[in-house]
Design an enzyme around this catalytic site. Structure first.
Site, PDB file in Angstrom:
ATOM      1  N   ASP A 122       1.024  -1.241  -0.397  1.00  0.00           N
ATOM      2  CA  ASP A 122       0.015   0.018  -0.202  1.00  0.00           C
ATOM      3  C   ASP A 122       0.705   1.071   0.321  1.00  0.00           C
ATOM      4  OD1 ASP A 122      -1.985  -1.911   0.335  1.00  0.00           O
ATOM      5  OD2 ASP A 122      -2.932  -0.504   1.586  1.00  0.00           O
TER       6      ASP A 122
ATOM      7  N   HIS B 231       3.595  -2.233   3.441  1.00  0.00           N
ATOM      8  CA  HIS B 231       3.623  -0.944   3.464  1.00  0.00           C
ATOM      9  C   HIS B 231       5.030  -0.372   2.346  1.00  0.00           C
ATOM     10  CE1 HIS B 231       0.477  -1.566   6.047  1.00  0.00           C
ATOM     11  NE2 HIS B 231      -0.269  -0.575   5.291  1.00  0.00           N
TER      12      HIS B 231
END
Length: 400
Positions: free
Chosen positions: A130, A303
């Protein structure tokens, strides 16, 4: 509920320097970003880190296209000190399939498909990141060394590894050359909203704006319209799902959280350590080695927007590759069509030029809590037919 390609994005200009074809086996070459004259006029977009306004004509056009009578009536949630208020919600009955309270992945609204959250086959691992592309906000050489394309180079150098990347819209227009590089490397690009707010805390029109500007940014920079999105923090309920679905987006979650968002150096983090996160990865690997992980494959949450998280990825991805079949989410669910565009015949970028055949529409069943549905392309629209009728017709054609 019918779902169709977002025709309200037809006016968005495509990148002049880049044409993408989805080719998951594209051979990626590591190296620096190649300078490009391509730029996005940021004045055409909302400010970063704030919920976009809903009065913009482009947003209003989408709002008018939504069938609001088909949107679930889940209430707007409250946020206090950045945290959703879940107290008082009936998480046992879970009438709204509110993931932040119950981790629900199977909508109560029967015309919505379940959230993608695992890989069907045991041993498969859907790798995802992400919050990219990562552009350091400081001039520190140490920070700059971690920004994109470092992750993409690492993946290219470790088995031509592919991943699914969930991009916030502002990051895309702020670092377009990195987004184009990731796409040309064969990674799958999905939406991650505009400002990464808790989606269930927003009004209906604000949800539309968040998704619209993210989709618009991706199309203007990468040239494609994703059919996939991930709600920030995993916060989604049937109201949000039904709006996203009508905007052409399937909700993708995860079942394996690396907790890299809680590392020191990450805003709001600081409770985890590299050692504690290492224990999470070790547990995943141990269960696999001991044959205790036999039901399904997994989808992880990681992430790419901070060096601390990227350092964890560089340490553990090679070890995961030794024990799992690591691949992008769309590869693990056998979906060959993550974008609405059907006919993309070449990749033309600063890094590669590869001719490929016309993309074949996916025949992966979209599954709800009660039935399986088959998407079948018909120009710009999707018609939903019962899987039994589809198979009957297919068999009949064989014998004609």
């Amino acid at each position: 509920m019918p779902v169709s390609s977002p025709v309200w994005l037809e006016h968005v200009p495509l990148p002049s320097n880049f044409v993408l074809s989805y080719q998951p086996d594209q051979k990626a070459m590591s190296g620096p970003l190649v300078p490009s004259d391509f730029q996005v006029d940021k004045k055409q977009y909302p400010p970063p880190n704030a919920t976009p306004p809903t009065h913009h004509p482009e947003v209003k056009a989408v709002i008018s296209a939504i069938h609001w009578d088909k949107v679930s009536k889940s209430p707007i949630r409250k946020v206090v000190d950045w945290a959703l208020v879940v107290e008082g919600y009936d998480y046992i009955g879970d009438p709204d399939c509110w993931a932040s309270s119950s981790l629900c992945r199977y909508p109560k609204a029967l015309d919505l498909p379940e959230d993608v959250h695992t890989c069907p086959n045991a041993g498969d691992w859907g790798l995802s990141f992400d919050d990219g592309p990562f552009k350091a906000w400081t001039t520190s050489p140490e920070d700059k060394a971690w920004e994109s394309p470092r992750l993409y180079n690492f993946l290219a150098d470790h088995g031509n590894q592919k991943a699914t990347l969930f991009y916030p819209g502002y990051n895309v227009i702020n670092f377009p050359e990195a987004a184009q590089r990731a796409a040309s490397d064969g990674h799958t690009i999905c939406a991650n909203t505009w400002s990464r707010k808790q989606m269930t805390s927003l009004k209906n029109e604000e949800i539309v704006a968040e998704l619209y500007w993210s989709l618009r940014a991706i199309k203007q920079v990468v040239g494609v319209t994703p059919r996939c999105w991930r709600p920030p923090y995993g916060d989604v309920d049937d109201r949000v799902r039904s709006i996203a679905w009508q905007m052409g987006l399937r909700t993708i979650a995860w079942d394996s959280d690396s907790n890299d968002w809680d590392l020191p150096g990450v805003p709001g983090g600081g409770h985890a350590t590299k050692a504690s996160i290492g224990k999470i990865y070790t547990k995943w690997i141990d269960r696999r080695q001991k044959n205790q992980d036999r039901d399904t494959g997994h989808i992880s949450l990681e992430h790419e927007n901070y060096k601390e998280a990227l350092a964890v990825a560089e340490e553990w991805i090679p070890k995961m590759q030794q024990n799992f079949n690591v691949m992008s989410i769309h590869q693990c669910i056998n979906d060959t069509r993550p974008y609405w565009e059907e006919d993309k015949s070449s990749i033309v970028s600063a890094n590669t030029t590869t001719k490929v055949s016309k993309a074949v529409p996916s025949v992966v069943a979209e599954q709800s809590s009660t039935s399986k549905l088959m998407p079948w392309s018909n120009g710009w629209s999707i018609q939903w037919i019962d899987i039994g009728l589809f198979l009957f017709a297919a068999v009949s054609m064989v014998f004609l």
